[in-house]
Design an enzyme around this catalytic site. Structure first.
Site, PDB file in Angstrom:
ATOM      1  N   LYS A 116       0.673  -1.089   0.386  1.00 52.19           N
ATOM      2  CA  LYS A 116      -0.281   0.369   0.028  1.00 52.19           C
ATOM      3  C   LYS A 116       0.864   0.928  -0.091  1.00 52.19           C
ATOM      4  O   LYS A 116       0.651   2.159  -0.487  1.00 52.19           O
ATOM      5  CB  LYS A 116      -0.679  -0.253   1.718  1.00 52.19           C
ATOM      6  CG  LYS A 116      -2.084  -1.117   1.697  1.00 52.19           C
ATOM      7  CD  LYS A 116      -3.480  -0.975   0.138  1.00 52.19           C
ATOM      8  CE  LYS A 116      -3.633  -2.760   0.610  1.00 52.19           C
ATOM      9  NZ  LYS A 116      -4.212  -3.296  -1.301  1.00 52.19           N
ATOM     10  N   GLU A 200      -0.769   8.528   7.229  1.00 52.57           N
ATOM     11  CA  GLU A 200      -0.675   9.424   6.860  1.00 52.57           C
ATOM     12  C   GLU A 200      -1.967  10.443   7.296  1.00 52.57           C
ATOM     13  O   GLU A 200      -1.949   9.983   8.411  1.00 52.57           O
ATOM     14  CB  GLU A 200      -2.289   8.601   5.678  1.00 52.57           C
ATOM     15  CG  GLU A 200      -2.127   7.941   4.812  1.00 52.57           C
ATOM     16  CD  GLU A 200      -2.838   8.112   3.790  1.00 52.57           C
ATOM     17  OE1 GLU A 200      -3.151   7.657   4.349  1.00 52.57           O
ATOM     18  OE2 GLU A 200      -2.204   7.192   2.606  1.00 52.57           O
ATOM     19  N   HIS A 235     -14.684  -1.863   9.451  1.00 54.11           N
ATOM     20  CA  HIS A 235     -14.652  -2.575   7.482  1.00 54.11           C
ATOM     21  C   HIS A 235     -14.939  -3.342   6.467  1.00 54.11           C
ATOM     22  O   HIS A 235     -14.278  -3.754   6.066  1.00 54.11           O
ATOM     23  CB  HIS A 235     -12.909  -2.750   8.080  1.00 54.11           C
ATOM     24  CG  HIS A 235     -12.268  -1.577   8.945  1.00 54.11           C
ATOM     25  ND1 HIS A 235     -11.989  -0.198   8.195  1.00 54.11           N
ATOM     26  CD2 HIS A 235     -11.208  -1.032  10.396  1.00 54.11           C
ATOM     27  CE1 HIS A 235     -11.281   0.372   9.551  1.00 54.11           C
ATOM     28  NE2 HIS A 235     -11.055  -0.282  10.556  1.00 54.11           N
ATOM     29  N   ARG A 292      -8.536  -6.716  -7.910  1.00 53.20           N
ATOM     30  CA  ARG A 292     -10.240  -8.154  -7.884  1.00 53.20           C
ATOM     31  C   ARG A 292     -10.963  -7.611  -8.923  1.00 53.20           C
ATOM     32  O   ARG A 292     -11.413  -5.799  -8.458  1.00 53.20           O
ATOM     33  CB  ARG A 292      -9.787  -9.059  -6.751  1.00 53.20           C
ATOM     34  CG  ARG A 292     -10.896  -7.532  -5.715  1.00 53.20           C
ATOM     35  CD  ARG A 292     -10.570  -8.621  -4.084  1.00 53.20           C
ATOM     36  NE  ARG A 292     -11.640  -7.503  -3.561  1.00 53.20           N
ATOM     37  CZ  ARG A 292     -10.663  -6.512  -2.697  1.00 53.20           C
ATOM     38  NH1 ARG A 292      -9.284  -6.589  -2.337  1.00 53.20           N
ATOM     39  NH2 ARG A 292     -11.766  -6.110  -1.596  1.00 53.20           N
TER      40      ARG A 292
HETATM   41  C1  MV4 Z   1      -8.079   6.677   5.845  1.00 51.01           C
HETATM   42  C2  MV4 Z   1      -9.386   6.934   6.708  1.00 51.01           C
HETATM   43  C3  MV4 Z   1      -9.425   7.940   7.435  1.00 51.01           C
HETATM   44  N1  MV4 Z   1      -7.932   8.951   6.593  1.00 51.01           N
HETATM   45  N2  MV4 Z   1      -7.185   7.419   5.731  1.00 51.01           N
HETATM   46  C4  MV4 Z   1     -10.609   1.896   6.311  1.00 51.01           C
HETATM   47  C5  MV4 Z   1      -9.756   0.903   5.402  1.00 51.01           C
HETATM   48  C6  MV4 Z   1      -8.886   1.194   5.126  1.00 51.01           C
HETATM   49  N3  MV4 Z   1      -9.263   1.395   3.622  1.00 51.01           N
HETATM   50  C7  MV4 Z   1      -8.731   2.852   4.679  1.00 51.01           C
HETATM   51  N4  MV4 Z   1      -9.231   3.446   5.356  1.00 51.01           N
HETATM   52  C8  MV4 Z   1      -9.132   4.510   6.176  1.00 51.01           C
HETATM   53  N5  MV4 Z   1      -8.156   5.309   6.584  1.00 51.01           N
HETATM   54  C9  MV4 Z   1      -6.853   9.015   6.389  1.00 51.01           C
HETATM   55  N6  MV4 Z   1      -5.954   9.020   5.750  1.00 51.01           N
HETATM   56  C10 MV4 Z   1     -10.470   6.336   7.226  1.00 51.01           C
HETATM   57  C11 MV4 Z   1     -10.876   5.349   6.919  1.00 51.01           C
HETATM   58  C12 MV4 Z   1     -12.153   4.384   7.531  1.00 51.01           C
HETATM   59  C13 MV4 Z   1     -11.560   4.357   8.713  1.00 51.01           C
HETATM   60  C14 MV4 Z   1     -10.732   4.476   9.689  1.00 51.01           C
HETATM   61  C15 MV4 Z   1     -11.144   4.452  10.907  1.00 51.01           C
HETATM   62  C16 MV4 Z   1     -12.639   2.919  11.174  1.00 51.01           C
HETATM   63  C17 MV4 Z   1     -13.452   3.263  10.575  1.00 51.01           C
HETATM   64  C18 MV4 Z   1     -13.247   3.576   8.984  1.00 51.01           C
HETATM   65  C19 MV4 Z   1     -14.498   3.610   8.146  1.00 51.01           C
HETATM   66  C20 MV4 Z   1     -13.832   3.768   6.404  1.00 51.01           C
HETATM   67  C21 MV4 Z   1     -12.348   4.114   6.958  1.00 51.01           C
END
Ligand code: MV4
Length: 459
Positions: A116, A200, A235, A292
């Site tokens: 990633k 990040e 998630h 995918r």
């Molecule tokens: C983030 C974010 C906020 N800021 N990155 C969650 C899964 C992965 N695909 C990336 N995710 C996130 N990345 C930054 N820079 C928020 C999420 C996020 C999330 C984070 C904490 C709790 C629940 C979440 C649900 C969706 C996305």
């Protein structure tokens, strides 16, 4: 020429692939575990080979057994579906070295996007917007703390091998940062055998909006619009829809162009997804690329009328895309609810068991993608999702009302499900008004009356 495909998966996606193959006149080989003998995809495939016991490690994750089945049955290609071996670059490579077409991107692309931090750097280089953060993986706590301080708190600590939220931690200040960094690294080491981390800037309450792309071997790349997947719990996506209620034409155009740029820069071939986070002001940032077919692909299929599995097979056959960007129209609004064997009033614990009376909804604008039926036993060994219920119509309101109607029709006895929870969300004004961000489910559960999901179908 692809005449016969091995489907290296189970459940509804295996059945979905069997159906696409039938329409294309391609023979299918199902592989299945001892727990899945009664599954619909095994019954409907032309041939089936048992590859081991129920545990994924002993069956659907066993590349050697799957490739042996492929050799015995003399298949031309393997469709990996989602999960299991679908994003395993070694498996993709093994297929190709056995002269079997892997229906997906090149193994190098899978490998690059699986890291990633590398994916982030590649996208930055290509001019795709990313969230301010570290360059590549971080060597240690000291370097990480420096980077975090430079970015400014809050920051989010992510695993290079992660995705889908595991090995992820938020830090609000320099004091808690070290502790969170160590915890995240430990979790990543346990989950992926790789403790490499990156950092990040943390976006508060973003929307999760992902673009579906298709790319052929001749350099043609198109996008099929977006899916809004903001409604998730821990998630796990719960409800997905297309188009996003938040995007206007202008933002969709700009994000679509960025998605095509991302795919082009990585020499992408086949179907893929570019994930973005979108903030309240409409700023968007690349977070991950999924190499995918995704669980929620059906939402895009119903919104656009394009069969993504057939396109995947055509691309893998070396054919050109069957359509150009100008032919893609998000003509309908489509919504998907993931129906799971779980109990929302008990913290969503899984509820495997044998289904008694079963009646699936139908009628105008309803699609049911499921491998279960009355008398089917839901195994505790796999994911608890038992059905993807999709509704679609001319407007979002029609699709929402239709989904509520379909959920109300669904009868599943013998096991607990999340149907009542989904119905409550569909009636919730915030969701109906298209206001959901990634914090929606948590907020909804906190303000919902305690007895809301008491009624379930298992009585
Ligand atoms: C983030 C974010 C906020 N800021 N990155 C969650 C899964 C992965 N695909 C990336 N995710 C996130 N990345 C930054 N820079 C928020 C999420 C996020 C999330 C984070 C904490 C709790 C629940 C979440 C649900 C969706 C996305």
């Amino acid at each position: 020429m692809i005449r016969k495909i091995l489907i290296a998966n189970r459940g509804e996606i295996a059945l979905r692939i069997v159906r696409a193959c039938r329409e294309l006149g391609i023979r299918t080989l199902a592989v299945y575990s001892e727990a899945d003998e009664q599954s619909l995809h095994v019954q409907l495939a032309d041939e089936a080979i048992c590859i081991g016991p129920a545990q994924g490690n002993e069956s659907y994750l066993r590349a050697d057994r799957i490739l042996s089945a492929a050799e015995i049955a003399d298949v031309d290609a393997i469709h990996p579906g989602y999960g299991f071996l679908s994003e395993n670059s070694e498996f993709a490579e093994q297929c190709e070295s056995c002269n079997i077409t892997f229906i997906g991107p090149k193994s190098e692309t899978i490998n690059q996007m699986g890291d990633k931090a590398k994916a982030r750097d590649a996208m930055a280089k290509a001019g795709v917007p990313i969230i301010p953060g570290s360059e590549g993986a971080l060597a240690n706590e000291t370097e990480a703390t420096k980077v975090a301080q430079k970015i400014g708190f809050p920051v989010i600590i992510k695993a290079v091998a992660g995705g889908g939220g595991r090995g992820m931690r938020i830090a609000h200040n320099a004091v808690s940062f070290v502790k969170e960094f160590q915890a995240a690294r430990l979790e990543a080491e346990k989950a992926f055998g790789n403790g490499a981390m990156y950092v990040e800037k943390y976006l508060e309450n973003p929307r999760h909006v992902e673009f579906q792309i298709l790319a052929d071997r001749h350099g043609n790349v198109i996008h099929l619009g977006e899916r809004d997947c903001s409604v998730q719990r821990r998630h796990q996506k719960v409800i997905e829809e297309a188009p996003s209620p938040f995007l206007d034409k202008n933002l969709r155009n700009r994000m679509g162009k960025a998605a095509i740029k991302a795919a082009t820069a990585s020499n992408y071939v086949n179907a893929g997804t570019i994930e973005f986070l979108v903030d309240a002001k409409g700023n968007f940032y690349f977070i991950e690329m999924n190499t995918r077919i995704q669980v929620e692909h059906g939402v895009t299929e119903e919104a656009t009328g394009i069969d993504l599995i057939k396109e995947q097979i055509q691309i893998a056959s070396g054919n050109r895309l069957s359509l150009a960007q100008k032919d893609v129209v998000l003509a309908k609004h489509a919504i998907e609810c993931r129906i799971c064997a779980e109990n929302p009033s008990k913290g969503f614990i899984p509820s495997p068991g044998t289904i008694g009376l079963y009646y699936a909804p139908g009628g105008h604008g309803v699609r049911v993608d499921s491998h279960v039926y009355g008398g089917y036993t839901v195994s505790p060994y796999y994911d608890s999702m038992i059905c993807k219920l999709i509704s679609y119509g001319r407007t979002r309101k029609i699709a929402l009302d239709r989904m509520y109607r379909a959920l109300s029709e669904y009868i599943i006895r013998g096991i607990d499900t999340n149907i009542e929870f989904l119905k409550a969300v569909l009636l919730d004004p915030a969701f109906r008004q298209g206001e959901a961000t990634t914090s929606y489910v948590e907020d909804f559960l906190a303000r919902a009356p305690k007895d809301l999901f008491e009624k379930n179908n298992s009585e």
